[in-house]
Design a protein around this motif. Structure first.
Motif, PDB file in Angstrom:
ATOM      1  N   ARG A   1      -2.951  -0.768  -9.605  1.00 46.10           N
ATOM      2  CA  ARG A   1      -4.158  -0.434  -8.614  1.00 46.10           C
ATOM      3  C   ARG A   1      -4.981  -1.564  -8.460  1.00 46.10           C
ATOM      4  O   ARG A   1      -5.063  -2.577  -9.312  1.00 46.10           O
ATOM      5  CB  ARG A   1      -5.046   0.864  -9.231  1.00 46.10           C
ATOM      6  N   THR A   2      -5.649  -1.517  -7.434  1.00 49.12           N
ATOM      7  CA  THR A   2      -6.708  -2.721  -6.953  1.00 49.12           C
ATOM      8  C   THR A   2      -7.904  -2.196  -7.659  1.00 49.12           C
ATOM      9  O   THR A   2      -8.297  -0.977  -8.428  1.00 49.12           O
ATOM     10  CB  THR A   2      -7.060  -2.846  -5.600  1.00 49.12           C
ATOM     11  N   HIS A   3      -8.940  -2.789  -7.429  1.00 49.25           N
ATOM     12  CA  HIS A   3     -10.178  -2.964  -8.457  1.00 49.25           C
ATOM     13  C   HIS A   3     -10.856  -1.945  -7.679  1.00 49.25           C
ATOM     14  O   HIS A   3     -11.762  -1.107  -8.470  1.00 49.25           O
ATOM     15  CB  HIS A   3     -11.241  -4.236  -8.397  1.00 49.25           C
ATOM     16  N   THR A   4     -10.470  -1.519  -6.574  1.00 48.50           N
ATOM     17  CA  THR A   4     -11.076  -0.144  -5.918  1.00 48.50           C
ATOM     18  C   THR A   4     -10.215   1.047  -6.246  1.00 48.50           C
ATOM     19  O   THR A   4     -10.717   1.967  -5.767  1.00 48.50           O
ATOM     20  CB  THR A   4     -11.366  -0.599  -4.449  1.00 48.50           C
ATOM     21  N   GLY A   5      -9.246   1.030  -6.946  1.00 51.96           N
ATOM     22  CA  GLY A   5      -8.473   2.065  -7.294  1.00 51.96           C
ATOM     23  C   GLY A   5      -7.353   2.465  -6.320  1.00 51.96           C
ATOM     24  O   GLY A   5      -6.476   3.420  -6.434  1.00 51.96           O
ATOM     25  N   GLN A   6      -7.147   1.474  -5.198  1.00 50.10           N
ATOM     26  CA  GLN A   6      -5.934   2.078  -4.388  1.00 50.10           C
ATOM     27  C   GLN A   6      -4.586   1.270  -4.923  1.00 50.10           C
ATOM     28  O   GLN A   6      -4.544   0.349  -5.535  1.00 50.10           O
ATOM     29  CB  GLN A   6      -6.108   1.046  -3.050  1.00 50.10           C
TER      30      GLN A   6
ATOM     31  N   THR B   1       0.954  -1.112   0.165  1.00 50.59           N
ATOM     32  CA  THR B   1       0.060   0.130  -0.015  1.00 50.59           C
ATOM     33  C   THR B   1       0.721   1.220   0.179  1.00 50.59           C
ATOM     34  O   THR B   1       2.066   1.178   0.149  1.00 50.59           O
ATOM     35  CB  THR B   1      -0.843  -0.020   1.126  1.00 50.59           C
TER      36      THR B   1
ATOM     37  N   ARG C   1      -0.989  -0.063  -5.515  1.00 48.59           N
ATOM     38  CA  ARG C   1      -0.367  -1.381  -4.849  1.00 48.59           C
ATOM     39  C   ARG C   1       0.917  -1.397  -5.758  1.00 48.59           C
ATOM     40  O   ARG C   1       1.016  -1.440  -6.805  1.00 48.59           O
ATOM     41  CB  ARG C   1      -1.112  -2.639  -5.292  1.00 48.59           C
TER      42      ARG C   1
END
Length: 162
Positions: free
Chosen positions: A71-76, A42, A78
């Motif tokens: 990015r993760t599927h939620t936009g965070q 993160t 990685r």
């Protein structure tokens, strides 16, 4: 594509110049917090590991210095170990005083591929000369400091004898 410190070349033969500096023994990369294959960090983990703020990491990405962070599927965001390697190189370039614009240009050249080797070499060679000049200036300044310290140490020792 995520750029990294050891920009690899697409050939199967690997010369010393094509291997990362850490493989050539020319530099050290701090150990990654997680082993390869488990390297999804993160932004807060990367900030803690690198000492950079999350704001700085987002800025690096925005200006093209830290390109394509997954990015993760939620936009965070990685980050990977390769991203950490790249950030280590960026930190070293900053330590040498390389302007951010030059680092961004270097990142663009890396992303552009093998056709930019000559331009990358010119950019880094010019910067190396700047670093060498600054080192010479610092050495000269250190010599002056040593001289002054010696004067005061001699004066202090002389006054202690009386």
């Amino acid at each position: 594509m995520t750029v990294m410190q050891g920009e690899t070349v697409a050939s199967s033969a690997s010369t010393a110049a094509e291997r990362p500096a850490t493989e050539r023994g020319c530099g050290t990369t701090p150990p990654h917090p997680r082993p390869t294959g488990h390297d999804r960090y993160t932004i807060s983990e990367v900030a803690e590991h690198t000492g950079l703020s999350a704001h700085t990491l987002r800025w690096y990405e925005r200006i093209g210095l830290m390109p394509h962070v997954d990015r993760t599927h939620t936009g965070q965001r990685r980050f990977s170990n390769r991203d950490l390697d790249w950030l280590n190189l960026v930190a070293r370039l900053r330590l040498t005083g390389m302007p951010v614009a030059d680092m961004v240009r270097y990142a663009e050249l890396v992303r552009a591929g093998a056709g930019t080797f000559a331009e990358r070499e010119r950019l880094l060679t010019a910067h190396r000369e700047d670093v060498r000049q600054r080192i010479a200036e610092l050495q000269s300044t250190l010599d002056v400091l040593d001289y002054k310290i010696d004067i005061y140490a001699d004066a202090r020792r002389a006054s202690e004898r009386f």
